[in-house]
Design an enzyme around this catalytic site. Sequence first.
Site, PDB file in Angstrom:
ATOM      1  N   HIS A 142       0.927  -1.118  -0.010  1.00 20.66           N
ATOM      2  CA  HIS A 142      -0.155   0.020  -0.009  1.00 20.66           C
ATOM      3  C   HIS A 142       0.858   1.490  -0.039  1.00 20.66           C
ATOM      4  O   HIS A 142       1.952   1.352   0.497  1.00 20.66           O
ATOM      5  CB  HIS A 142      -0.836   0.118   1.187  1.00 20.66           C
ATOM      6  CG  HIS A 142      -1.790  -1.006   1.273  1.00 20.66           C
ATOM      7  ND1 HIS A 142      -2.969  -1.107   0.519  1.00 20.66           N
ATOM      8  CD2 HIS A 142      -1.695  -2.246   2.014  1.00 20.66           C
ATOM      9  CE1 HIS A 142      -3.902  -2.278   0.770  1.00 20.66           C
ATOM     10  NE2 HIS A 142      -2.928  -3.107   1.730  1.00 20.66           N
ATOM     11  N   CYS A 173      -0.188   2.694  -4.480  1.00 20.41           N
ATOM     12  CA  CYS A 173      -0.830   3.562  -4.745  1.00 20.41           C
ATOM     13  C   CYS A 173      -0.266   5.252  -4.949  1.00 20.41           C
ATOM     14  O   CYS A 173       0.712   5.244  -4.014  1.00 20.41           O
ATOM     15  CB  CYS A 173      -2.234   3.963  -3.855  1.00 20.41           C
ATOM     16  SG  CYS A 173      -3.477   2.475  -3.970  1.00 20.41           S
TER      17      CYS A 173
END
Length: 474
Positions: A165, A207
């Site tokens: 992430h 991301c």
Amino acid sequence: MMCYYRLFVLLALLSSFVVESRHLKGNSYELSNFHRSGTNATIEPKIWAVLVAGSNGFVNYRHQADICHAYQILKNGGLEDENIIVFMYDDIAFDVENSRPGVIINKPDGDNVYKGVPKDYTGEDVNVDNLLAAILGNKTGVRGGSGKVVESGPNDHIFIYYADHGGAGILGMPSGVDLTAKDLMNTLKKKHAAKSYKSMVIYVEACESGSIFEGLLPKNMNIYAITAANANESSWGTYCPGEFPSPPSDLDTCLGDLFSISWMEDSDIHDLRKETLDQQYQLVRRRTAVDDMVGASHVMQYGNKTIAKQFVFNYMGANPKNDYYSPSSSDDSSLTTTPSIVSQHDATLLHFWHKFRNAPEGSPKKTEAHKQLMDELSLRKHIDESVNQIISVVFGQEKVPEMLNTVQSAGNPLVHDWDCFKMLVNNFKKQCGSTSRYEMKYSRAFANMCNAGVHINHATQAITQACSTNSPPP
């Protein structure tokens, strides 16, 4: 006749030597790449690799699966374990939710990529301090783990691959604080100043991963970086339950990430001695940014792009089995097909939903899965409300949209005061963080607060108050 026989024997011996030279030492280049002067030989550069899975928990299965797959590519390419440094929490292969103990796969019909992976830094040893020390080659700076670091020289090549992430300006880590773009950049600058590598390639799956290099990575450091997304968008999980193609029915979790499986499935079949980094980039870019796909990400390049003209082999080695790869091979068709995707932020919800849906009615598993799903939804509501409250307390309710949505123009770094940013995002992680790392979607808001001149003490107090006030039910 005897002359032809001797010539045949000589050619056979030379052929045997060339083949064996591919396997004698994992970091040796082709025979033609050795320069000889009389009886002296100049040894070619080594390849060093650092592989980092920045998450933990079975719900984040895909990140460690990505890293294990990358290891198999490097190992098949001829790299030795002593030159591959692996950071992974190592908690999914034998997790109670894993119906295949000791097995990790990165695609629905894939092989076990967990086999043989070195356990260099696992559990709490997967942290920012150890990672940066390992990159620098600082043996005294690592705590725990194997102690392995990148002991590269001025002629060596380095490959770094990170999967997890991310948020604007940060990359997640399972233990301690997260890694900020500025801290990574400072480490790379130190590595460059020490003249301890010739060139470096970095692949980042996360991301908003473009924000790690946007406006920060100089072109004169001989570093070429590729990111799964630009500075403002999500990257995507794939091979997810309920999507196509789906994982096996006994695995209610995403098996990989779109950017990652794209470059690795390409590397699995291509002759990397003949494929350039740019060719791989173009293939991955096309597979990741499909024109008619809602929300597809844009794979980006940063740093010294002339490095992209080099062959992938220089950074990952090459599997001898792919020496006779042909572009017309039937395997190649899969590289132009994009599987269904799921936002990194929603992969956790998808996991809990399918776990709930597939559990037998009235069973304890059904009850547990329902609780996990409701807890995750409650946690997200808690984080959303906390961020809204923090901004309202510090700047006023009318400033909330501005703090949430302001984006820096292309070519500019995310934030001016990185110390402020680091303090706020790590404080927020400590107070409001979760395994799903949903809170990372708000890192841009904290960057905007710092750019607006927020008083750090005021902001940290607001974070503590908001996270405790909006705490989700146990």
